[in-house]
Write an enzyme that holds these catalytic residues in place. Structure first.
Site, PDB file in Angstrom:
ATOM      1  N   HIS A 138       7.726  33.570  -8.484  1.00  0.00           N
ATOM      2  CA  HIS A 138       8.771  34.122  -9.346  1.00  0.00           C
ATOM      3  C   HIS A 138       8.125  34.635 -10.634  1.00  0.00           C
ATOM      4  CE1 HIS A 138      12.374  32.050  -7.491  1.00  0.00           C
ATOM      5  NE2 HIS A 138      11.422  31.237  -7.051  1.00  0.00           N
ATOM      6  N   HIS A 197       6.258  32.445  -2.234  1.00  0.00           N
ATOM      7  CA  HIS A 197       6.620  33.481  -3.208  1.00  0.00           C
ATOM      8  C   HIS A 197       6.374  33.003  -4.624  1.00  0.00           C
ATOM      9  CE1 HIS A 197      10.187  31.039  -2.302  1.00  0.00           C
ATOM     10  NE2 HIS A 197      10.540  31.218  -3.562  1.00  0.00           N
TER      11      HIS A 197
HETATM   12  P1  AMP Z   1      12.898  29.257  -4.308  1.00  0.00           P
HETATM   13  O1  AMP Z   1      14.123  28.442  -4.630  1.00  0.00           O
HETATM   14  O2  AMP Z   1      11.763  29.075  -5.255  1.00  0.00           O
HETATM   15  O3  AMP Z   1      12.500  29.070  -2.853  1.00  0.00           O
HETATM   16  O4  AMP Z   1      13.338  30.763  -4.524  1.00  0.00           O
HETATM   17  C1  AMP Z   1      13.993  31.510  -3.563  1.00  0.00           C
HETATM   18  C2  AMP Z   1      14.660  32.640  -4.282  1.00  0.00           C
HETATM   19  O5  AMP Z   1      15.010  33.626  -3.330  1.00  0.00           O
HETATM   20  C3  AMP Z   1      15.960  32.255  -5.011  1.00  0.00           C
HETATM   21  O6  AMP Z   1      15.777  32.450  -6.412  1.00  0.00           O
HETATM   22  C4  AMP Z   1      17.002  33.181  -4.412  1.00  0.00           C
HETATM   23  O7  AMP Z   1      17.889  33.705  -5.379  1.00  0.00           O
HETATM   24  C5  AMP Z   1      16.155  34.274  -3.799  1.00  0.00           C
HETATM   25  N1  AMP Z   1      16.761  34.953  -2.667  1.00  0.00           N
HETATM   26  C6  AMP Z   1      17.333  34.394  -1.589  1.00  0.00           C
HETATM   27  N2  AMP Z   1      17.765  35.358  -0.740  1.00  0.00           N
HETATM   28  C7  AMP Z   1      17.427  36.541  -1.309  1.00  0.00           C
HETATM   29  C8  AMP Z   1      17.599  37.902  -0.921  1.00  0.00           C
HETATM   30  N3  AMP Z   1      18.198  38.248   0.219  1.00  0.00           N
HETATM   31  N4  AMP Z   1      17.137  38.859  -1.752  1.00  0.00           N
HETATM   32  C9  AMP Z   1      16.536  38.527  -2.913  1.00  0.00           C
HETATM   33  N5  AMP Z   1      16.332  37.259  -3.329  1.00  0.00           N
HETATM   34  C10 AMP Z   1      16.789  36.281  -2.545  1.00  0.00           C
END
Ligand code: AMP
Ligand code: ZN
Length: 146
Positions: free
Chosen positions: A105, A103
């Site tokens: 951001h 993903h």
């Molecule tokens: P990363 O730490 O780069 O892997 O980012 C993962 C992101 O996913 C984090 O910023 C979380 O806040 C986000 N996240 C986790 N679960 C969900 C969810 N159910 N809906 C939206 N965002 C989420």
């Protein structure tokens, strides 16, 4: 369905098994608000095809994904008028990855005191020009056909 895909939280979001605040969807790409809004409008853009990180991402999937990035970035800008934006992609837990479905951001930036900060420390003196050339050559020799 593979176990990886079945248990993946982002695959579940794509399938509508858990709710999300959807920003955009087409056959290949899904974008939604990060649950934790680091700044207002913080959005995640993901390929529908489950790949755990950048090292596993198919370049064609990446091309399709990145085509959408400026379009979605501009939509965030028009909606909330941030001054700038950071693109962030964490790969591996060491690098801060917590969800193992690739993903990007999009983090809109509003002012110097908004709730995100990121700064490169200066390291210009760490390597000589010759060392930099050796490092570049070591990487270059591993680049497969693009
Ligand atoms: P990363 O730490 O780069 O892997 O980012 C993962 C992101 O996913 C984090 O910023 C979380 O806040 C986000 N996240 C986790 N679960 C969900 C969810 N159910 N809906 C939206 N965002 C989420
Ligand atoms: Zn997934």
């Amino acid at each position: 369905m593979s176990d990886e895909t079945k248990d993946c939280i982002f695959c579940k979001i794509i399938r509508g098994e858990i709710p999300s605040a959807k920003v955009y969807e087409d056959d290949d790409v899904f974008a939604f608000l990060d649950l934790s809004q680091v700044t207002k409008g913080h959005t995640l853009i993901i390929p529908k095809k489950h790949e755990k990180d950048l090292f596993h991402l198919d370049p064609n999937v990446a091309a399709t994904l990145f085509r959408r990035v400026p379009v979605i970035a501009r939509a965030i800008k028009e909606a909330f008028h941030p001054v700038g934006m950071n693109l962030l992609n964490n790969n591996s837990s060491l690098a801060g990855q917590s969800v193992f479905h690739y993903h990007i951001h999009l983090i809109p930036r509003y002012d110097e005191n908004d709730t995100f900060s990121f700064q490169f420390q200066p390291h210009v003196d760490d390597y000589s020009n010759e060392q930099r050339a050796d490092i570049a050559a070591a990487i270059a020799e591993h680049i497969k056909s693009i």
